[in-house]
Each structure stands twice: as C-alpha cells, then as structure tokens.
Design a protein around this motif. Structure first.
Motif, PDB file in Angstrom:
ATOM      1  N   THR A 115      -6.927   6.249   1.865  1.00 19.93           N
ATOM      2  CA  THR A 115      -7.979   5.678   1.014  1.00 19.93           C
ATOM      3  C   THR A 115      -9.226   6.548   0.968  1.00 19.93           C
ATOM      4  O   THR A 115     -10.092   6.352   0.125  1.00 19.93           O
ATOM      5  CB  THR A 115      -8.392   4.281   1.512  1.00 19.93           C
ATOM      6  OG1 THR A 115      -8.974   4.400   2.817  1.00 19.93           O
ATOM      7  CG2 THR A 115      -7.199   3.341   1.557  1.00 19.93           C
ATOM      8  N   GLY A 117       0.811  -1.211   0.000  1.00 20.67           N
ATOM      9  CA  GLY A 117       0.000   0.000   0.000  1.00 20.67           C
ATOM     10  C   GLY A 117       0.846   1.263   0.000  1.00 20.67           C
ATOM     11  O   GLY A 117       0.505   2.252  -0.674  1.00 20.67           O
ATOM     12  N   ASN A 133      -9.900  -2.284  -5.081  1.00 20.08           N
ATOM     13  CA  ASN A 133      -9.908  -0.826  -4.939  1.00 20.08           C
ATOM     14  C   ASN A 133      -9.532  -0.440  -3.515  1.00 20.08           C
ATOM     15  O   ASN A 133      -9.331  -1.291  -2.648  1.00 20.08           O
ATOM     16  CB  ASN A 133     -11.284  -0.253  -5.318  1.00 20.08           C
ATOM     17  CG  ASN A 133     -12.416  -0.874  -4.520  1.00 20.08           C
ATOM     18  OD1 ASN A 133     -12.371  -0.949  -3.301  1.00 20.08           O
ATOM     19  ND2 ASN A 133     -13.434  -1.354  -5.229  1.00 20.08           N
ATOM     20  N   GLN A 134      -9.466   0.862  -3.280  1.00 20.77           N
ATOM     21  CA  GLN A 134      -9.018   1.363  -1.988  1.00 20.77           C
ATOM     22  C   GLN A 134     -10.026   1.102  -0.869  1.00 20.77           C
ATOM     23  O   GLN A 134      -9.642   0.955   0.297  1.00 20.77           O
ATOM     24  CB  GLN A 134      -8.702   2.866  -2.075  1.00 20.77           C
ATOM     25  CG  GLN A 134      -9.889   3.773  -2.372  1.00 20.77           C
ATOM     26  CD  GLN A 134     -10.113   3.955  -3.851  1.00 20.77           C
ATOM     27  OE1 GLN A 134      -9.791   3.075  -4.655  1.00 20.77           O
ATOM     28  NE2 GLN A 134     -10.648   5.117  -4.233  1.00 20.77           N
ATOM     29  N   ASN A 139       2.122   1.727  -3.430  1.00 23.08           N
ATOM     30  CA  ASN A 139       1.043   2.295  -4.247  1.00 23.08           C
ATOM     31  C   ASN A 139       1.011   3.810  -4.110  1.00 23.08           C
ATOM     32  O   ASN A 139       0.908   4.539  -5.109  1.00 23.08           O
ATOM     33  CB  ASN A 139      -0.320   1.746  -3.807  1.00 23.08           C
ATOM     34  CG  ASN A 139      -0.474   0.262  -4.040  1.00 23.08           C
ATOM     35  OD1 ASN A 139      -1.176  -0.404  -3.293  1.00 23.08           O
ATOM     36  ND2 ASN A 139       0.167  -0.279  -5.057  1.00 23.08           N
ATOM     37  N   HIS A 140       1.090   4.269  -2.872  1.00 23.35           N
ATOM     38  CA  HIS A 140       0.912   5.709  -2.611  1.00 23.35           C
ATOM     39  C   HIS A 140       2.116   6.537  -3.056  1.00 23.35           C
ATOM     40  O   HIS A 140       1.958   7.522  -3.786  1.00 23.35           O
ATOM     41  CB  HIS A 140       0.656   5.928  -1.126  1.00 23.35           C
ATOM     42  CG  HIS A 140       0.514   7.371  -0.749  1.00 23.35           C
ATOM     43  ND1 HIS A 140      -0.528   8.162  -1.189  1.00 23.35           N
ATOM     44  CD2 HIS A 140       1.314   8.182   0.019  1.00 23.35           C
ATOM     45  CE1 HIS A 140      -0.385   9.390  -0.711  1.00 23.35           C
ATOM     46  NE2 HIS A 140       0.716   9.421   0.031  1.00 23.35           N
ATOM     47  N   GLN A 164       0.367   0.565  -9.253  1.00 21.03           N
ATOM     48  CA  GLN A 164      -0.742  -0.299  -8.898  1.00 21.03           C
ATOM     49  C   GLN A 164      -0.545  -1.686  -9.516  1.00 21.03           C
ATOM     50  O   GLN A 164      -0.006  -1.799 -10.616  1.00 21.03           O
ATOM     51  CB  GLN A 164      -2.069   0.289  -9.402  1.00 21.03           C
ATOM     52  CG  GLN A 164      -2.446   1.624  -8.787  1.00 21.03           C
ATOM     53  CD  GLN A 164      -2.871   1.504  -7.339  1.00 21.03           C
ATOM     54  OE1 GLN A 164      -3.288   0.434  -6.890  1.00 21.03           O
ATOM     55  NE2 GLN A 164      -2.776   2.605  -6.597  1.00 21.03           N
ATOM     56  N   SER A 171      -5.751  -4.389  -9.456  1.00 23.51           N
ATOM     57  CA  SER A 171      -6.475  -3.208  -8.986  1.00 23.51           C
ATOM     58  C   SER A 171      -7.254  -2.563 -10.128  1.00 23.51           C
ATOM     59  O   SER A 171      -6.797  -2.524 -11.272  1.00 23.51           O
ATOM     60  CB  SER A 171      -5.488  -2.193  -8.391  1.00 23.51           C
ATOM     61  OG  SER A 171      -6.134  -0.965  -8.101  1.00 23.51           O
ATOM     62  N   TYR A 193      -3.766   6.183  -4.565  1.00 24.45           N
ATOM     63  CA  TYR A 193      -4.605   5.491  -3.580  1.00 24.45           C
ATOM     64  C   TYR A 193      -4.006   4.130  -3.258  1.00 24.45           C
ATOM     65  O   TYR A 193      -3.700   3.351  -4.164  1.00 24.45           O
ATOM     66  CB  TYR A 193      -6.020   5.291  -4.112  1.00 24.45           C
ATOM     67  CG  TYR A 193      -6.881   6.530  -4.091  1.00 24.45           C
ATOM     68  CD1 TYR A 193      -7.271   7.113  -2.879  1.00 24.45           C
ATOM     69  CD2 TYR A 193      -7.330   7.115  -5.271  1.00 24.45           C
ATOM     70  CE1 TYR A 193      -8.073   8.243  -2.868  1.00 24.45           C
ATOM     71  CE2 TYR A 193      -8.129   8.252  -5.264  1.00 24.45           C
ATOM     72  CZ  TYR A 193      -8.496   8.803  -4.049  1.00 24.45           C
ATOM     73  OH  TYR A 193      -9.293   9.920  -4.035  1.00 24.45           O
ATOM     74  N   PRO A 194      -3.814   3.808  -1.989  1.00 19.55           N
ATOM     75  CA  PRO A 194      -3.304   2.470  -1.645  1.00 19.55           C
ATOM     76  C   PRO A 194      -4.385   1.413  -1.829  1.00 19.55           C
ATOM     77  O   PRO A 194      -5.494   1.545  -1.308  1.00 19.55           O
ATOM     78  CB  PRO A 194      -2.916   2.613  -0.166  1.00 19.55           C
ATOM     79  CG  PRO A 194      -3.741   3.745   0.352  1.00 19.55           C
ATOM     80  CD  PRO A 194      -3.978   4.676  -0.801  1.00 19.55           C
ATOM     81  N   THR A 195      -4.087   0.382  -2.590  1.00 28.23           N
ATOM     82  CA  THR A 195      -5.028  -0.721  -2.814  1.00 28.23           C
ATOM     83  C   THR A 195      -4.419  -2.082  -2.494  1.00 28.23           C
ATOM     84  O   THR A 195      -5.151  -3.063  -2.364  1.00 28.23           O
ATOM     85  CB  THR A 195      -5.517  -0.733  -4.278  1.00 28.23           C
ATOM     86  OG1 THR A 195      -4.383  -0.894  -5.153  1.00 28.23           O
ATOM     87  CG2 THR A 195      -6.239   0.557  -4.639  1.00 28.23           C
TER      88      THR A 195
END
Length: 491
Positions: A264, A187, A219-220, A190-191, A196, A200, A212-214
């Motif tokens: 998120t 995550g 999805n987040q 991701n950010h 991603q 995702s 957005y962290p997924t």
C-alpha cells in the motif's frame, strides 16, 4: 403468536401494495421494507429474547458485517447510504430495546460496565457535536458527520452491554482474525489480479493503480490502517496458542499483513506496526532490563536535544515549503499534508479553540483555505480532524481516554498469569499503539468503522477485566448470582 404473525403479514402486504401503487422509488421502497421487516422481526422474537442470547447473537453478526463495509449491499438515497452493517445495527438496537423492555434490566447491564466514565465522555462528545452545529458553516455536512459519529458511538455502547465476559471477547477476537484473513485474501486478489471492488476509489482507475490492495475499503491507506491493528490480533493470538498449526498460520498472517502494508506504500501504517512491535517487546522484558532500557532511552533523548538543529530546520522548511513551489505545479504530498495541518491550526485559533463545527473542516479547506492544499479537502490526521471539528476540549478528552485505555490495559496485563487472557490485553495495547501512528494515513477516520469496532473491543476488554478484578478483591467469584452475573465463560 400465529395471530400476531398473520396480522403483521397482512399489514406489511397492504403497505407494500400501497408503495407500489403510489410509485415509490425503488431505493425508498427497499429502505421501507427493511425497516418494517426489522420491526416485525423484533415483535415476533420478543418471547424468545428474554435471556439476552438473541441480542448477543445479533451482535456477533454485526461485528462480522462491519468488516464488509459497503461491498455486500449498498443503497444510496441522497447523502444517506443504507448497507448491511447499518441494517444489522438497527436490528441489534431494536432487539436490545425489546429485551430491556421485556426484562426491565437496564440497571443490570449498566452495573456490569466498568468504563462508565468513557461512555459518558462519548455521549458528551456527541452532545457537543450537536451544539457545534449552531456555529457550523454547513449544517448538512455537520449532520452527515454526526450521523457517522453516532453510529460509531452506538456500536461502542451495544458492545459494552453485550461483550461482558471473557469468553465473548475471545469470540470477538476470533471473528476479527477470521475476517481479517478474508480481507487480506481480497487484498492479494487486488494486487496480483489487478481487480478492484466497485467500493474502491481505484475501481476503473489507471492500470498502474489497480495493483494497490484495498480489499473492501475506499483506498489503500484505509486498508493499511486496518492492517496496522489486525497484525497485533495475529501476533497476540499466535503467542497464546498452544497448537502448532494455529500458531504457524497466525504468524504467516502477521507476516502477510506487513507485506500488504508494504504494497500500500503507507509509511505511517508501517511505522505504527514497527512502534507497536517495539512496545510489545518492551513489555515482555524483565523489570531490571526495562529500567535499564528506560534510562538509556532517556539519556539518548536528553543528549539528542543538542543535535536537533538539523531536524528542526527540516520541519521548519516543511511548513514553509509553500513558497518554494510554483503555482502551476502540483505540490508534493508531504507539503500538502503540512498545509492541511497549518490550515486546521489556523481555523482552531480563529474559533477560540472550540472548533469550526462537526464535519466542517472540509468545508473550510475548500472555501477558506489559507495555504494551498492542491484540492485536497480532508485533513488526513485523526487528532487534527477531532481538534478542527470539535475543538481542544474534545481532543484532550479523546487523548485522555486513549491513554487511560492503554495504561489500564497494561496494569491489568501485569496482574494476569493466564496466557489467553494476556493475549486479549496485548491485542488491545498494541492495537492502540499501531492505530495512534497509522491514523495520520487515511483522509478521515470518522467513516472507518473498524476504528469504532476496535475501540469497542478495547473498552469492553477493560470493562470485563476490571469487573473481574473487582469481584475477586471483593471476595466474590465472578460466577456470583445468576441474576446479576452470568457465567463468565458463557457466550
């Protein structure tokens, strides 16, 4: 043994050659090989599976794979997807069946479980879902949904038969903590890296969404819901730990969980964490302070009823906001969610409380929507999803099961003095609170495997501690006869 192995290798080779000769598609070929490999493996390990240790080892590995979702390995064949979790689940089921046949020990496992009524409800839920296909608008969607439901319920059954001692629950807890830390690391990537995974829905999306962290989720919101449970694994383990280094790491992971949930932008998950923490603080208050707190809260609730007009007006405005927006403008997300609930409630009434049939709420939202949902076809509310698909009866059963688990965990918690045992019970209680609130965030919960894994952890915890108390009250040690009861600290 050598003869069996040689026969199986020859048979598998012949079948593989036949598949290649007939030009079977690669996806079907991989599924064929995976199934046959699992069958052969079960036959070969049968002599070593008599003590159940192999089954438990496969179950621990299965728990690990549930956290990987579809990121590690995935093959799509029509509407069916085969990935690592499902392969290992099939393997665990076959190993368990082989073990039962060889040992004839079904009654032994069944008698150890102290949550039979919950397992029977889950079976009834599955049976009702199958029956609901009779009036479902889309049979295919119903079968797909029941497949997901069946996988979750199967895992709960296997976990209830496998994690039957406290030490096994501790290992379950450690696996959850370690894998949660791993997913949180993804995550953060991701950010900060705007990267991603292909699993995702944000993969290949606009640059402003890539932060957005997924992790491994779609999805987040799914990731945030997962974190709203995981944070209480960290908090409870930190409280119970006597090692300063471990306690510090766990506290930092809990703080990092809140930070990731904030990233998120899932308000429901954040609210779930806050409410869970408040309940966590409440159960640690002294009895006298608890009574005072309950009295104060009851008084506030009573008097607030006289000042609720503004709130009721806002709720009413939310549900009637459909008429306040032009048709050519996208609706705000809160209005869309309100319309999703309104539609679901309407379908529930039209079906006389029996539900529209397993997995058919999206079909109705797409084809028979009464209120505009801005092309959103998932209800985004777990309880509404259950009610809409399966009716009031299953909803009440699920809520009753949920309340029973929390109340039972709390009663068991009050009797415990061992801080490690109390940590397991705290994890279950607070996780239930966190998920109950955050479950309105994901589009659908049926395909979120961590929900079923956590439910299995909670049910197994209740079963283990109820059995432990029963043995103590019966004047027997949990270490009893070797055939009936294994050492409670064996893994």
């Amino acid at each position: 043994m050598v003869k069996q192995a040689s026969t199986l290798i020859i048979l598998l080779s012949v079948l593989t050659g036949a598949c290649l000769f007939l030009g079977v598609k690669f996806e079907y070929f991989i599924i064929f090989i995976a199934v046959w490999f699992t069958v052969c493996l079960c036959i070969l390990i049968k002599p070593f599976a008599n003590n159940g240790q192999l089954f438990r080892s496969v179950m621990y590995f299965l728990v690990v794979t549930t956290f990987l979702n579809q990121s590690a390995f995935s093959i799509h064949v029509g509407f069916f997807s085969l990935f690592l979790y499902r392969i290992v689940l099939i393997a665990a089921s076959l190993v368990f069946i082989v073990h039962l046949i060889s040992e004839k020990s079904l009654s032994h496992y069944w008698n150890q479980v102290q949550t039979i009524e919950l397992l029977l409800f889950l079976l009834f839920w599955m049976l009702y879902g199958v029956i609901s296909l009779l009036w479902a608008k889309s049979l295919l969607e119903g079968i797909k949904y029941l497949f997901l439901l069946g996988i979750g319920i199967l895992f709960i059954f296997l976990a209830s038969f496998s994690f039957t001692h406290v030490a096994r629950l501790f290992l379950f807890q450690k696996i959850w903590i370690l894998m949660s830390g791993f997913l949180m690391l993804i995550g953060l990537v991701n950010h900060f890296g705007h990267i991603q995974l292909p699993t995702s829905t944000l993969y290949g999306g606009p640059s402003y969404k890539l932060s957005y962290p997924t992790a491994v989720f779609f999805n987040q919101n799914d990731f945030a819901t997962f974190l709203s449970i995981s944070i209480f694994f960290f908090i409870a383990a930190a409280k119970a730990s006597q090692h300063v280094g471990s306690k510090t790491i766990l506290i930092l992971l809990a703080i990092l969980s809140v930070y990731l949930i904030h990233l998120t932008e899932s308000r429901a998950s954040l609210l779930g964490v806050i409410l869970g923490c408040l309940v966590y603080l409440f159960i640690h208050l002294k009895a006298r302070i608890k009574k005072i707190t309950v009295m104060v809260l009851s008084t506030l609730v009573f008097f607030s009823l006289f000042f609720m007009g503004g709130i009721f007006n806002k709720i009413q405005a939310l549900f009637t906001a459909y008429h306040q927006y032009p048709m050519n403008q996208p609706l705000p997300s809160n209005v869309v969610r309100a319309h999703l609930l309104q539609n679901t409630f309407h379908y529930l009434i039209d079906s006389f409380g029996f539900g529209v049939g397993a997995g058919n709420i999206p079909v109705y939202l797409k084809e028979r929507s009464i209120y505009d949902t801005d092309r959103v076809y998932e209800v985004h509310n777990w309880l509404a999803e259950i009610a809409g698909n399966f009716g009031i009866g299953i909803l009440l059963g699920y809520v009753t099961m949920y309340i029973y688990l929390f109340v039972t965990l709390y009663k068991l918690y009050k009797r415990q003095t061992n801080r490690q045992y109390k940590a397991l019970l705290e994890t279950g209680m607070m996780g239930l609170i966190g998920f109950a609130v955050s479950s309105i965030s994901p589009s659908s919960v049926s395909n979120l495997y961590f929900h079923w894994v956590f439910l299995a952890f909670t049910i197994s915890t209740v079963s283990v501690f109820k059995r432990k108390n029963h043995l103590i009250h019966a004047g027997r040690s949990p270490r009893g006869k070797r055939r009936c009861f294994e050492d409670q600290h064996s893994i």
